[in-house]
Design a protein around this motif. Structure first.
Motif, PDB file in Angstrom:
ATOM      1  N   LYS A  19      -6.644   2.585  -1.083  1.00  0.00           N
ATOM      2  CA  LYS A  19      -6.944   3.831  -0.371  1.00  0.00           C
ATOM      3  C   LYS A  19      -8.425   4.133  -0.236  1.00  0.00           C
ATOM      4  O   LYS A  19      -8.850   4.733   0.754  1.00  0.00           O
ATOM      5  CB  LYS A  19      -6.286   5.018  -1.096  1.00  0.00           C
ATOM      6  CG  LYS A  19      -4.780   5.061  -1.050  1.00  0.00           C
ATOM      7  CD  LYS A  19      -4.278   6.320  -1.756  1.00  0.00           C
ATOM      8  CE  LYS A  19      -2.756   6.373  -1.781  1.00  0.00           C
ATOM      9  NZ  LYS A  19      -2.279   7.563  -2.527  1.00  0.00           N
ATOM     10  N   LYS A  37       0.811  -1.214   0.000  1.00  0.00           N
ATOM     11  CA  LYS A  37       0.000   0.000   0.000  1.00  0.00           C
ATOM     12  C   LYS A  37       0.845   1.265   0.000  1.00  0.00           C
ATOM     13  O   LYS A  37       0.339   2.347  -0.301  1.00  0.00           O
ATOM     14  CB  LYS A  37      -0.949  -0.008   1.204  1.00  0.00           C
ATOM     15  CG  LYS A  37      -1.970  -1.140   1.154  1.00  0.00           C
ATOM     16  CD  LYS A  37      -2.990  -1.035   2.275  1.00  0.00           C
ATOM     17  CE  LYS A  37      -4.026  -2.145   2.148  1.00  0.00           C
ATOM     18  NZ  LYS A  37      -5.087  -2.040   3.178  1.00  0.00           N
ATOM     19  N   LEU A  74      -6.829  10.417   5.625  1.00  0.00           N
ATOM     20  CA  LEU A  74      -5.677  10.582   4.735  1.00  0.00           C
ATOM     21  C   LEU A  74      -4.929  11.878   5.035  1.00  0.00           C
ATOM     22  O   LEU A  74      -3.697  11.917   4.952  1.00  0.00           O
ATOM     23  CB  LEU A  74      -6.136  10.540   3.275  1.00  0.00           C
ATOM     24  CG  LEU A  74      -6.687   9.180   2.795  1.00  0.00           C
ATOM     25  CD1 LEU A  74      -7.189   9.279   1.360  1.00  0.00           C
ATOM     26  CD2 LEU A  74      -5.644   8.082   2.915  1.00  0.00           C
ATOM     27  N   ASN A 125      -5.196   2.323  -6.558  1.00  0.00           N
ATOM     28  CA  ASN A 125      -5.556   3.348  -5.580  1.00  0.00           C
ATOM     29  C   ASN A 125      -6.887   3.040  -4.920  1.00  0.00           C
ATOM     30  O   ASN A 125      -7.059   3.203  -3.709  1.00  0.00           O
ATOM     31  CB  ASN A 125      -5.623   4.720  -6.247  1.00  0.00           C
ATOM     32  CG  ASN A 125      -4.414   5.575  -5.922  1.00  0.00           C
ATOM     33  OD1 ASN A 125      -3.562   5.204  -5.130  1.00  0.00           O
ATOM     34  ND2 ASN A 125      -4.327   6.727  -6.548  1.00  0.00           N
TER      35      ASN A 125
END
Length: 689
Positions: free
Chosen positions: A277, A126, A341, A273
């Protein structure tokens, strides 16, 4: 052989493409599902996916071993691999929940080798997503399932099947592909070593329409598998077609066609992504995959933080901005992911998520806890807020604008003012303008301020005061970074369309034309017992229809999704939908002008409710309070101290009705009324009231 790669875009910041020119494809291009499938694989190959031929689970596991070895720079001995595989991947005690948690939260496994040395084995990288390998297989036949199945196309990430694609030829309902995946989940995803239970995202397409959705992890064991003695005890998924989504560009232009979808969604950077995420595994063990507008908004904020930090334009409008996402589009999920994030961005010390009132503070905390237990810290007073601001481990803090303002007033000197801080305001059209806003922006020296709103304030609707700096959303927060309006949401079927019925409740001769007496006479007319009775009767008679609890209010066309084919086979499904709708439907809120109106309508609605058979009665509750517009230590909309005795007595009676309905023991005292307020909010959300 030299491979030709078609690279659409490689941008380390953007997952959602800003602009995309769709191609033109006709049904004549695909005479069969097999031709569509092969063209899809060819396009993936040109986008640097490795095509792979796998005909058995043994070959699938052999490839998985080589990919895990490559990713970790390690070579397993046979016994080592068997031990690692049995414990962490093919463990028969692991179901979908455990496997989803492995990918989303526990992707690095601490493993002790036979010689006693400890190593970390990563299943997916990741930190550097391009260290991961992407392979594509098709027509895989699982072994040991309840029925013979053959899967269309699967994307392997480091050898693990994390994305599965089901295709139908053009002209066939996309819902058929969805239903087929549901059958696979029941019949065979759990078979063998259960590798297909690692799938995180499903793609369904008929060429013309393409959608994606997460592999949710609701606990629903397949009855068919139990009956056949296969997969007993396995956790199966329970998906809903309502939660499938179209992909889109940053400007919310949908990407429907499979080939356009392949060039955008399946861009390696985008897919990796999303997997690493932009999926959220909630505390309720549900996997959520974010929609394109949510991802775009999150990345716009993160990009603004980084660029303004580099340019040292923090603490200015250039260092912030606002997100205009319509009500009901999932702003809480977007803000949660943004806060998470942002808290991981280098040099950011704190992320403050600021809401307007205590009820929103509570609701937001509950929502954040649903996404990840303990991910954020809420506070009940200014003193608690100060303690959290002093704690370096409290990276994300939920507070109210009032408590933050009180903190600033009582703490003229504090280290937080000089720390690198991100402030995210929920529903920023409310009270963030004026003195409190000025106090915050004056004290904090190194901040980025972002607002989320469904109703931004522009100069045209800012009111009589034309101080643009504080009365408009842009003036207070900065540029609009992303928008997703009600028009976009209705088009995507993410929210319900507006349907306004105008019902005349006063006769023409009752209308008052003289402005000097209009307000007095209007209120008297609106509160007339005859009118209260007629309005209440209309509500009771039309409640089931308006909330769609009465399936007769649906036409067949309304139950078929846009772009789908209404076949005879669909009609049985429609009957199921109608049955579910009759039991669930929507909820309703009746807003009135003042407490006297509450008393009249609550009394009349309950009176008419008693005339209905017990199984037809509605669960009716009310909430009202007195909240002065002042800053207090524990500012609260759930304050009853200012109510006159008559209103408080009436509220006690209403709460007594509620207690009888649900077996609770609330009253209008400070603590119990707050709990009543929260309990009622939760029951409204769960459609118990």
């Amino acid at each position: 052989m030299m491979m030709n790669y078609d690279l659409i875009s490689e941008n380390p910041e953007s997952t959602v493409v800003a602009e995309f020119e769709p191609g033109f494809y006709s049904a004549a291009q695909y005479q069969s599902e097999a031709e569509m499938e092969q063209d899809f694989i060819n396009r993936l190959t040109r986008q640097a996916y490795e095509p792979l031929t796998v005909t058995s689970e043994k070959e699938l596991i052999t490839n998985l071993r080589s990919q895990i070895e490559r990713l970790n720079g390690i070579v397993f001995e046979d016994k080592e691999w068997n031990d690692f595989f049995t414990e962490h991947i093919g463990n028969p005690n692991m179901g979908i929940i455990e496997k989803t948690k492995t990918i989303q939260e526990d992707n690095i496994k601490a493993w002790t080798r036979p010689d006693g040395s400890l190593v970390n084995i990563s299943l997916i990288d990741k930190a550097d997503i391009h260290n991961n390998s992407l392979q594509v297989i098709n027509q895989y036949v699982p072994e040991g399932g309840a029925y013979d199945n053959r899967y269309d196309v699967t994307i392997l990430v480091n050898g693990l099947p994390l994305v599965h694609v089901e295709l139908k030829r053009r002209g066939v309902s996309i819902k058929d592909a969805f239903n087929q995946i549901d059958r696979y989940q029941r019949d065979s995803f759990w078979s063998g070593s259960g590798l297909y239970e690692f799938v995180q995202i499903f793609i369904i397409s008929n060429g013309t329409l393409t959608k994606y959705y997460s592999n949710t992890t609701r606990d629903a064991v397949s009855k068919a598998n139990q009956k056949n003695g296969k997969g007993k005890g396995k956790t199966q998924t329970s998906n809903s077609f309502e939660f499938t989504s179209y992909w889109a560009t940053k400007s919310n232009v949908p990407v429907f066609d499979l080939m356009d979808f392949t060039q955008t969604f399946f861009s390696k950077h985008t897919l990796l992504n999303i997997l690493t995420k932009y999926c959220v595994f909630t505390s309720e063990n549900l996997l959520l995959v974010m929609r394109p507008y949510q991802i775009a908004a999150t990345e716009e904020i993160l990009l603004r933080i980084k660029t303004s930090t580099n340019a040292k334009t923090y603490s200015k409008r250039e260092g912030g901005g606002y997100i205009w996402h319509t009500t009901g589009s999932g702003k809480t999920l977007t803000s949660f992911k943004t806060a998470r994030l942002a808290s991981r961005v280098d040099d950011i010390d704190k992320v403050l998520f600021v809401v307007d009132r205590k009820d929103l503070d509570y609701q937001t905390m509950k929502e954040y806890d649903r996404f990840e237990k303990g991910a954020a810290n809420s506070n009940g007073s200014t003193a608690v807020l100060k303690k959290q601001l002093d704690d370096p481990n409290a990276r994300i803090i939920i507070t109210t604008i009032q408590k933050l303002s009180n903190f600033i007033a009582r703490n003229p000197q504090h280290k937080i003012y000089g720390q690198h801080t991100v402030l995210i305001f929920d529903e920023c059209h409310r009270s963030q303008f004026g003195d409190m806003h000025k106090a915050i922006t004056k004290k904090f020296k190194k901040y980025h301020m972002f607002g989320f709103t469904g109703t931004p304030i522009f100069p045209d609707n800012a009111g009589a005061i034309r101080n643009v700096e504080f009365t408009t959303t842009e003036g207070a927060f900065g540029d609009q970074l992303h928008s997703y309006t009600i028009v976009d949401a209705i088009r995507d079927q993410n929210v319900l369309p507006f349907k306004v019925d105008y019902i005349r409740t006063m006769r023409e001769e009752d209308e008052i034309l003289d402005e000097q007496v209009s307000n007095i006479d209007r209120e008297r007319a609106l509160m007339a017992p005859e009118r209260i009775t007629l309005v209440s009767k209309y509500i009771m008679e039309h409640f089931a229809q308006k909330t769609r609890r009465d399936s007769r209010s649906y036409s067949f066309a309304q139950l078929i999704n846009v772009g789908e084919v209404a076949t005879a086979k669909d009609r049985n499904k429609v009957k199921e939908v109608k049955a579910k709708t009759r039991l669930t439907g929507f909820n309703s809120i009746f807003a009135v002008a003042s407490i006297p109106f509450v008393k009249l309508y609550y009394t009349e609605l309950q009176k008419q409710n008693e005339l209905l058979p017990p199984d037809k009665r509605l669960k009716i509750a009310t909430i009202f309070s007195y909240s002065p517009n002042v800053d207090t230590e524990d500012e609260s909309p759930e304050d009853t101290d200012g109510l006159d005795q008559s209103s408080r007595d009436f509220l006690e009676k209403c709460i007594a009705d509620y207690n009888a309905m649900f077996g609770t023991s609330y009253d209008t005292s400070a603590d119990k009324f707050q709990n009543y307020y929260k309990d009622l909010s939760l029951r409204m959300k769960n459609r118990e009231v």
